[in-house]
Structures are given as C-alpha cells and as structure tokens.
Design a protein around this motif. Structure first.
Motif, PDB file in Angstrom:
ATOM      1  N   ASP A  27      -0.407   1.603  29.661  1.00  0.00           N
ATOM      2  CA  ASP A  27       0.938   2.391  30.102  1.00  0.00           C
ATOM      3  C   ASP A  27       2.103   1.909  29.746  1.00  0.00           C
ATOM      4  O   ASP A  27       2.569   0.844  30.229  1.00  0.00           O
ATOM      5  N   LEU A  28       2.878   2.677  28.984  1.00  0.00           N
ATOM      6  CA  LEU A  28       4.402   2.202  28.879  1.00  0.00           C
ATOM      7  C   LEU A  28       5.042   3.007  29.618  1.00  0.00           C
ATOM      8  O   LEU A  28       5.140   4.285  29.603  1.00  0.00           O
ATOM      9  N   VAL A  29       5.621   2.419  30.591  1.00  0.00           N
ATOM     10  CA  VAL A  29       6.460   3.219  31.831  1.00  0.00           C
ATOM     11  C   VAL A  29       7.516   3.905  31.321  1.00  0.00           C
ATOM     12  O   VAL A  29       8.162   3.797  30.297  1.00  0.00           O
ATOM     13  N   LEU A  30       7.995   4.997  32.009  1.00  0.00           N
ATOM     14  CA  LEU A  30       9.185   5.753  31.593  1.00  0.00           C
ATOM     15  C   LEU A  30      10.294   5.236  31.666  1.00  0.00           C
ATOM     16  O   LEU A  30      10.660   4.197  32.502  1.00  0.00           O
ATOM     17  N   VAL A  85      19.011  -3.259  39.955  1.00  0.00           N
ATOM     18  CA  VAL A  85      19.185  -4.327  39.332  1.00  0.00           C
ATOM     19  C   VAL A  85      17.742  -4.464  38.588  1.00  0.00           C
ATOM     20  O   VAL A  85      16.649  -3.748  39.000  1.00  0.00           O
ATOM     21  N   PHE A  86      17.853  -5.169  37.482  1.00  0.00           N
ATOM     22  CA  PHE A  86      16.496  -5.451  36.806  1.00  0.00           C
ATOM     23  C   PHE A  86      16.108  -6.799  36.643  1.00  0.00           C
ATOM     24  O   PHE A  86      16.755  -7.835  36.475  1.00  0.00           O
ATOM     25  N   LEU A 121      10.741  -0.499  36.088  1.00  0.00           N
ATOM     26  CA  LEU A 121      10.739  -1.873  36.517  1.00  0.00           C
ATOM     27  C   LEU A 121      12.047  -2.034  37.274  1.00  0.00           C
ATOM     28  O   LEU A 121      12.229  -3.258  37.741  1.00  0.00           O
ATOM     29  N   ILE A 122      12.829  -1.252  37.399  1.00  0.00           N
ATOM     30  CA  ILE A 122      14.141  -1.324  38.241  1.00  0.00           C
ATOM     31  C   ILE A 122      14.164  -1.543  39.643  1.00  0.00           C
ATOM     32  O   ILE A 122      13.032  -0.771  40.138  1.00  0.00           O
TER      33      ILE A 122
END
Length: 216
Positions: A27-30, A85-86, A121-122
């Motif tokens: 799965d490639l996240v939104l 943040v990332f 992923l943030i």
C-alpha cells in the motif's frame, strides 16, 4: 548503471517491495507528491503504459477541500499551525528523542483554495495537532476514490488540492507488471529557471536515499 531519479523506474522493483515509493508494491499511503520539499509540483501526471493484469493496483485520489469540509473549525485551525514534522535521520529538529524536519503547518490558504502538504507518515508534536491529523487522515480516506489505469489512460492530479496513493498488489517481477509513467509539473520554475542541482531530497531519510540509489 547510472543513478535513478524519483519516478524514472518503469516497473515494480523487488528490492523496493515494502518501501513507500512508486516502485514498491505494498500500500502506498495517501500523500501529496514531494511534500516538505523545496519544489513540490503543482500537478502530477500518471500515464498508464501497462495495466495491472488482475486489477489489484488501483490509484487512490482524495479531494482535499471535500475532506476538510468534514473537519471542525478547531481541527482546520490546528492544521494551519506549525505542529507537524516528518521523521528523518537527516532532520534538524528533535521530537520525543527522534530527528525530524522542522515543524510546519500542513494547511495553507491560497487564492485558488486551501493547499495541503500531507503524508500519513507525518507526526504531530502536540495533542491538538495529533487530533487534527487523525481527523484529517480519516476524512481523506473516507473521501478517496479508486482509479484503475489502463494502457493509454492519463490521470492528472492537482497536487495542492488532492492527495493520492495506491493499493497493494502482487507483482511477478517478470517484465510484464503494471507500468505507470509519472511526470511532475510546475506552473513556474524557481528563480534561475532550473532545478539543478535538485535539493528536494534534503530531508529524505538516508536509508531511503540509498535504497533508491539517489544522490545524497
């Protein structure tokens, strides 16, 4: 073999199977394309050169203004604050003992509507930010539409007003897998007229850069 650039790999790559990249298969996240980078594209064009033969790999697209309409004013307000943040080992900020990018807002107001830089992923650095981020993630997922790209299909995504992702699929890695060509488009080049050298990857994690054989 020369270095690859993001989007240049035409087919899934076995070593990238579990990575968050266009050449992976999980799965490639939104996300918005190239978020937290110096030159995020205004538009993303996806051209279907070869479809997924069993129809597992669907492109997901979610309209940002529609998703934001389901949030409360307080949640939208939190998204406009520098609370996000990332995670990356190349970051200059510390959050809960981990290096990250500097805190930034996710949502900005532009003349043509709200613009979002986003990835699941943030991380948020405050409880209010975390609550707003969770509400946004839920709403974007609920508003997402699925698109199966066939050979010759072209999908043009407004990168400021929509997020995109991809469902997981099972490639055979035999040269006949799904093949999507990606093109990033800018309305206007930065001052100087060129994006060379490309500094957009300054905050990407080191292991990600090495795995994709990108310039450090």
């Amino acid at each position: 073999m020369g270095r690859r650039t993001p989007g240049a790999e035409p087919v899934p790559v076995a070593s990238h199977h579990n990575m968050q990249t266009a050449s992976g298969a999980n799965d490639l996240v939104l996300h918005t394309e190239a978020c937290f980078t110096a030159y995020p594209p205004d538009f993303l064009a996806l051209l279907g050169l070869r479809p997924d033969s069993i129809g597992q790999a669907a492109t997901l697209v979610s309209d940002i203004p529609r998703a934001l309409a389901h949030l409360t004013p307080a949640e939208r307000g939190a998204l406009r604050e520098p609370l996000f943040v990332f995670p990356t080992d190349r970051g200059s900020y510390l959050h809960e003992g981990r290096r990250t990018t500097e805190p930034v807002p996710l949502l900005r107001d532009r003349p043509d509507g709200p613009a979002l830089e986003y990835s699941t992923l943030i991380t948020a650095i405050t409880p209010a930010g975390a609550a707003a981020l969770a509400a946004l993630e839920e709403s974007l997922g609920r508003c997402a539409q699925s698109v199966l790209l066939g050979s010759g299909d072209l999908l043009l995504i407004d990168n400021r007003h929509a997020v995109h992702g991809r469902t997981a699929f099972r490639p055979a890695y035999d040269g006949a897998d799904r093949w999507i060509q990606r093109v990033l488009l800018l309305r206007q080049l930065p001052s100087g007229g060129r994006i060379v050298p490309d500094t957009r990857l300054a905050h990407y994690p080191t292991d990600y850069i090495k795995a994709l054989a990108l310039p450090a």
